[in-house]
Motif scaffolding. Structure first.
Motif, mmCIF file in Angstrom:
data_model
loop_
_atom_site.group_PDB
_atom_site.id
_atom_site.type_symbol
_atom_site.label_atom_id
_atom_site.label_comp_id
_atom_site.label_asym_id
_atom_site.label_seq_id
_atom_site.Cartn_x
_atom_site.Cartn_y
_atom_site.Cartn_z
ATOM 1 N N ASP A 47 0.835 -1.201 0.000
ATOM 2 C CA ASP A 47 0.000 0.000 0.000
ATOM 3 C C ASP A 47 0.871 1.253 0.000
ATOM 4 O O ASP A 47 0.600 2.215 -0.722
ATOM 5 C CB ASP A 47 -0.935 0.027 1.217
ATOM 6 N N PHE A 48 1.920 1.238 0.816
ATOM 7 C CA PHE A 48 2.834 2.384 0.857
ATOM 8 C C PHE A 48 3.598 2.526 -0.441
ATOM 9 O O PHE A 48 3.781 3.628 -0.951
ATOM 10 C CB PHE A 48 3.828 2.246 2.023
ATOM 11 N N ARG A 49 4.071 1.402 -0.970
ATOM 12 C CA ARG A 49 4.824 1.449 -2.228
ATOM 13 C C ARG A 49 3.960 1.976 -3.365
ATOM 14 O O ARG A 49 4.429 2.716 -4.216
ATOM 15 C CB ARG A 49 5.342 0.059 -2.595
ATOM 16 N N ALA A 50 2.706 1.579 -3.378
ATOM 17 C CA ALA A 50 1.814 1.980 -4.465
ATOM 18 C C ALA A 50 1.585 3.484 -4.484
ATOM 19 O O ALA A 50 1.599 4.112 -5.541
ATOM 20 C CB ALA A 50 0.484 1.239 -4.352
ATOM 21 N N ASP A 51 1.374 4.088 -3.315
ATOM 22 C CA ASP A 51 1.120 5.530 -3.254
ATOM 23 C C ASP A 51 1.159 5.992 -1.801
ATOM 24 O O ASP A 51 0.151 5.993 -1.111
ATOM 25 C CB ASP A 51 -0.245 5.865 -3.867
ATOM 26 N N PHE A 52 2.357 6.382 -1.353
ATOM 27 C CA PHE A 52 2.506 6.791 0.040
ATOM 28 C C PHE A 52 1.704 8.042 0.369
ATOM 29 O O PHE A 52 1.383 8.285 1.528
ATOM 30 C CB PHE A 52 3.982 6.989 0.409
ATOM 31 N N THR A 53 1.315 8.809 -0.638
ATOM 32 C CA THR A 53 0.562 10.044 -0.349
ATOM 33 C C THR A 53 -0.821 9.751 0.218
ATOM 34 O O THR A 53 -1.432 10.629 0.833
ATOM 35 C CB THR A 53 0.437 10.926 -1.607
ATOM 36 N N ARG A 54 -1.326 8.519 0.040
ATOM 37 C CA ARG A 54 -2.631 8.163 0.613
ATOM 38 C C ARG A 54 -2.602 8.121 2.144
ATOM 39 O O ARG A 54 -3.639 8.047 2.785
ATOM 40 C CB ARG A 54 -3.109 6.802 0.086
ATOM 41 N N PHE A 55 -1.398 8.159 2.724
ATOM 42 C CA PHE A 55 -1.257 8.082 4.179
ATOM 43 C C PHE A 55 -0.941 9.437 4.807
ATOM 44 O O PHE A 55 -0.780 9.533 6.016
ATOM 45 C CB PHE A 55 -0.176 7.062 4.549
#
Length: 153
Positions: A47-55
């Motif tokens: 999830d972080f690798r895919a798009d850390f900006t979602r966090f």
């Protein structure tokens, strides 16, 4: 009341602002105990690798670190000032429980850079009054130099 529950509520409130957890804001708002975390979906490294900006929670960014990349592409992680203070307190508490105190010298052999692990000891040890010697890995500082510095100190 357990002071960690106050911290948990702050974290839950901040998490609800992040796009990844926003759909679960109601669950996060209702957390009254650590057991309440079981209802909140866990994020994975993917999830972080895919798009850390979602966090990102909207809190001002203080530091950017990455995972080591030992299992693939390193994942970027952005920390706010509040998160950095919390991480530092936890690192210090871990070191205190391990017996570190003001008379100690901490030879930090973790590699430095964007991987956060080595930095934790640099941040936690001084709050206990311990001296930190940030050498990094043997490829960064020859072991004989590290040994000589320890003998001198």
């Amino acid at each position: 009341m357990d002071p960690r529950l106050d911290e948990l509520k702050i974290v839950a409130e901040l998490a609800a602002r992040a796009p990844f957890y926003a759909p679960h804001a109601g669950l996060l708002a209702g957390i009254e105990s650590f057991a309440g975390l079981r209802a909140v979906p866990c994020a994975t490294k993917e999830d972080f690798r895919a798009d850390f900006t979602r966090f990102l929670t909207g809190e001002p960014a203080s530091r950017l670190h990455t995972t080591s990349g030992s299992t693939g592409q390193p994942a970027m992680v952005v920390y706010s000032v509040h998160e950095m203070m919390s991480i530092t307190e936890r690192a210090a508490e871990t070191m205190r429980l391990a017996g570190v105190h003001a008379e100690h010298k901490v030879l930090n052999l973790f590699g430095y850079g964007t991987f956060i692990a080595g930095n934790l000891y640099d941040w936690g040890a001084p709050s206990l009054g311990a001296l930190v010697i940030p050498f990094g890995s043997a490829s960064m500082t020859p072991p004989a130099f590290a040994a000589a510095a320890l003998r001198a100190l």
